[in-house]
Structure formats: structure tokens, C-alpha cells
Design a protein around this motif. Structure first.
Motif, PDB file in Angstrom:
ATOM      1  N   GLU A  63       5.079  11.092   0.826  1.00  0.00           N
ATOM      2  CA  GLU A  63       4.404  11.633  -0.348  1.00  0.00           C
ATOM      3  C   GLU A  63       5.451  12.189  -1.305  1.00  0.00           C
ATOM      4  O   GLU A  63       6.523  12.644  -0.884  1.00  0.00           O
ATOM      5  N   THR A  64       5.119  12.161  -2.597  1.00  0.00           N
ATOM      6  CA  THR A  64       6.010  12.726  -3.603  1.00  0.00           C
ATOM      7  C   THR A  64       5.211  13.630  -4.527  1.00  0.00           C
ATOM      8  O   THR A  64       4.029  13.405  -4.771  1.00  0.00           O
ATOM      9  N   THR A  65       5.869  14.669  -5.047  1.00  0.00           N
ATOM     10  CA  THR A  65       5.237  15.554  -6.019  1.00  0.00           C
ATOM     11  C   THR A  65       6.307  16.286  -6.803  1.00  0.00           C
ATOM     12  O   THR A  65       7.216  16.879  -6.227  1.00  0.00           O
ATOM     13  N   ARG A  66       6.260  16.198  -8.101  1.00  0.00           N
ATOM     14  CA  ARG A  66       7.116  16.969  -8.997  1.00  0.00           C
ATOM     15  C   ARG A  66       8.593  16.917  -8.578  1.00  0.00           C
ATOM     16  O   ARG A  66       9.282  17.926  -8.522  1.00  0.00           O
ATOM     17  N   GLU A  85      -6.517  18.845  -6.809  1.00  0.00           N
ATOM     18  CA  GLU A  85      -5.801  19.282  -8.014  1.00  0.00           C
ATOM     19  C   GLU A  85      -5.808  20.793  -8.174  1.00  0.00           C
ATOM     20  O   GLU A  85      -4.940  21.355  -8.826  1.00  0.00           O
ATOM     21  N   ASP A 127       6.464   8.050  -7.161  1.00  0.00           N
ATOM     22  CA  ASP A 127       6.995   9.299  -7.701  1.00  0.00           C
ATOM     23  C   ASP A 127       6.791   9.371  -9.215  1.00  0.00           C
ATOM     24  O   ASP A 127       6.231   8.449  -9.832  1.00  0.00           O
TER      25      ASP A 127
END
Length: 375
Positions: free
Chosen positions: A51-54, A159, A347
Motif C-alpha cells: 500500500e502507498t499513501t502520501r 477517508e 502511488d
């Protein structure tokens, strides 16, 4: 060779060309734009999710060797040049699913094992852990008193930052009971148990949609509106299909991927897509393959990953479907060094990541952990 599909499914497949742009030459069958970024110390390991985030990218799985029996949990963080492996709260276990809401709000679920005597191990219990930006810690869930055989299969973050965890346990009578928990983003221990009767026999992945709907896939697709679950009606030809991945592009554009048993092919890849009114079949090659996850690149084109056990399809075992020249999903890309592939994510730069095992598997077991990124 492709399967003969109903007109509605064929029309949808042809429509992929319009959705994802004009026909373009397929990527090279051996490599394409993939780069091997596997961990240098990944021997004896396998990665199940990414997983990717920011700007933060994580992958989880397990390691198995003489010092980690039966397994040791693995959680890796990408630094931009390589992978870091922060200490784990459990010495023995495995991590199967991952969710990230922010760089300091990462969650993973799996199983923790404890030693029984000098040589044996227990059957394991549910493991939920949280990354706060500095360290991993184990988080307790409010399973009922007396619950045994606790297990967790998947985790999702919505979210608003709420965390959703799905699993189950055995009650006092030994009956299996599914369980769904929702918690605060800060992991402070305020967990609410919610209805978990999805209408499915098992759940492999959860996804929290922006509109507040929670979705689950397993031996079907189901939706939770905050009060109750509704099992979705799928095309009759997919009766018996099993799904491992789901991805929402919009409320009227949801994809689920998996496989269905086939007398000739053993397992045939299956993809369904929700258009706001109904779930419809997306055309896939008629060959041996099992799909585990789906991501969309920076151009909005799907990248579906999985495995094949037919060496005539792909001797290394990796199985990747992307839109081909006619808009149909075809097997035109092979990440270098990859064996079986279990997870995919995109990403902020539009790059697709995938993880699994390296090529060279023997007896279904990969020799090491694989990670690849598609430029």
C-alpha cells in the motif's frame, strides 16, 4: 484464444479501448517498464500486500527459516532507495493485509503464534498492529470473553481515518462467528463491533469507499451501508467465483478480481465491474491464472496481478493483465525477477507497485520476497 461472453460483457470489454485511450502497442512481454526493487535480504520471505499513501510505501508478509519457525512477520517501508524493516511486536507470525491512511497511520493484520513446549506452536490468534510514524505496536480488539481461535483476514481505512477490521472467532460452543470492528484512526482503543453477516462464507478483502459504503469480497461481493450487508448479484456464469481484490474508481466504477474453477484450465481468471447499475463480466484470457489484486496507473489503466501454475502460460508463475491493442485485458507484461504476485497499489506519482515471491518457486514456494515498480 478468448472465452465467448454474453454481448453485454463483450461490449464492456470493447469499451475498455475508449475508457483507457486509443489502442497502443502492448508493453514488452519480458519486462516492459517494470523495475525489480526486491529487498536485498528477502530470502525465505514472501510479501502478500503493498500500500502507498502520501509518499509512504509499505509491504507486509512473512519470513520462514530455521530461526523463525513457524514464521516471522515482515513489514517493510520503502525509503526511496531500499527497504527498511522496523522491529515487529510479534516474534512469530505472519501479516496478510495492509491499509494506510497516512504515513503515521498504517495498519496490518495477520496471525500471531506462541510456542507450546520446546518444539510445538499453538494454532495462532488474531494479530492487529499499528504504525504511528515511529514504531509498530500491537492493538487489542474487543473479542467477546471466552472467544477462542480468533483470526483476522483484512483491514481497511476510510477517508475519515476510521479503521475497519474483519475476522472471526469460535464461541463457547465452538461455532465460528464472523466479526467486524471499526476503530478510531489514532488507535486509541475505541472500537465498535458492527454487524458482520456479509452473506459470504469468507472475506478476503475490505474496501471503504469515499461515499461511506464498505465493500467486501470473497466468495462473492457484498456491501455494508452502516446498518446491514447486501450480497451483490453477479452474472450467473460466475456462480462459484472467488475474489481476492477490489478497487473503486468511482461509485459507478468498481472492479473485483479473482478466479473460478475450470475443468480444463483448473483455475481461470475472473474480473467483474460495477457500472452503477449492475456487475458485468470483463473479458479475460482463457488460460490458467488466478488474480489477487488490481491497481490503476497514472493514466487510469488497470494493472491486474496474480499467478499461474501453468508453465506454458508463464514459467516464472507471475500473471499480469493490462489493456492490449484492442482494449481487452491481455497478458503483455512480465515484471523481471517476479514469481507469484499477490498485491498491487498505485502511488501519488502514478507508479504501480506489486509484491509477491521471486521467480524460481519449487513446490509452490518462492525462494524470496519480490517487489517491483512500474514506471
Amino acid at each position: 484464444m478468448f472465452l465467448t461472453l454474453p454481448r453485454s460483457a463483450t461490449a464492456l470489454a470493447i469499451g475498455l479501448a475508449a475508457v483507457f485511450g486509443a489502442a497502443a502497442p502492448p508493453a514488452a512481454a519480458h519486462g516492459g517498464n517494470w523495475r525489480d526493487v526486491s529487498p536485498s535480504d528477502g530470502d525465505g520471505s514472501v510479501l502478500f500486500d503493498v500500500e502507498t499513501t502520501r509518499g509512504a510505501t509499505w509491504a507486509v508478509g512473512l519470513r520462514s527459516d530455521a530461526t523463525t519457525r513457524p514464521f516471522a512477520p515482515v513489514a517493510l517501508r520503502w525509503t526511496g532507495t531500499g527497504w527498511q524493516s522496523p522491529p515487529q511486536p510479534a516474534d512469530h507470525g505472519r501479516l496478510d493485509d495492509l491499509a494506510a491512511g497516512a504515513p503515521d497511520e498504517v495498519w496490518a493484520v495477520g496471525t500471531r503464534y506462541e510456542a507450546v513446549g520446546d518444539t510445538d506452536w499453538d494454532r495462532g490468534r488474531a494479530l492487529l498492529q499499528h504504525w504511528d510514524g515511529a514504531a509498530w505496536s500491537e492493538v487489542a480488539l474487543p473479542f467477546p470473553e471466552g472467544a477462542s481461535g480468533t483470526s483476522l483476514s483484512t483491514v481497511a481505512v476510510d477517508e475519515g481515518g476510521s479503521v475497519w477490521v474483519y475476522g472471526g472467532y469460535a464461541d463457547a460452543a465452538g461455532e465460528y462467528v464472523p466479526a467486524l470492528f471499526r476503530g478510531d484512526a489514532d488507535g486509541g482503543g475505541d472500537w465498535t463491533r458492527l454487524p458482520a453477516d456479509t452473506g459470504l462464507n469468507w472475506v478476503s478483502q475490505l474496501e471503504a469507499r469515499p461515499d461511506g459504503v464498505l465493500q467486501a469480497v470473497g466468495d462473492g461481493v457484498s456491501r455494508f451501508d452502516g446498518t446491514s450487508w447486501t450480497k451483490q448479484r453477479l452474472p450467473p456464469a460466475l456462480d462459484g467465483a472467488l475474489f481476492d481484490g477490489i478497487e473503486t474508481r468511482a461509485a459507478d466504477d468498481v472492479w473485483a478480481v479473482g478466479h473460478i474453477r475450470d475443468e480444463k484450465l483448473w483455475r481461470r481468471p475472473v474480473i467483474v465491474r460495477f457500472d452503477g447499475r449492475a456487475w458485468r463480466t470483463v473479458r479475460t484470457p482463457a488460460e490458467t491464472g488466478q488474480l489477487y489484486d488490481i491497481a490503476f496507473d497514472g493514466s487510469g489503466r488497470p494493472v491486474v496481478v496474480g499467478e499461474t501454475l501453468n508453465p506454458e502460460v508463464e514459467p516464472d508463475g507471475n500473471y499480469v493483465l493490462t489493456p492490449g491493442p484492442q482494449g481487452f485485458l491481455t497478458r503483455t507484461e512480465e515484471p523481471p525477477g517476479a514469481g507469484y504476485l499477490y498485491g498491487a497499489a498505485t502511488d501519488a506519482a502514478g507508479r504501480v507497485w506489486t509484491v509477491g515471491g521471486t521467480a524460481g518457486a519449487e513446490g509452490g514456494i518462492s525462494p524470496g520476497a519480490y517487489a517491483g515498480v512500474r514506471r
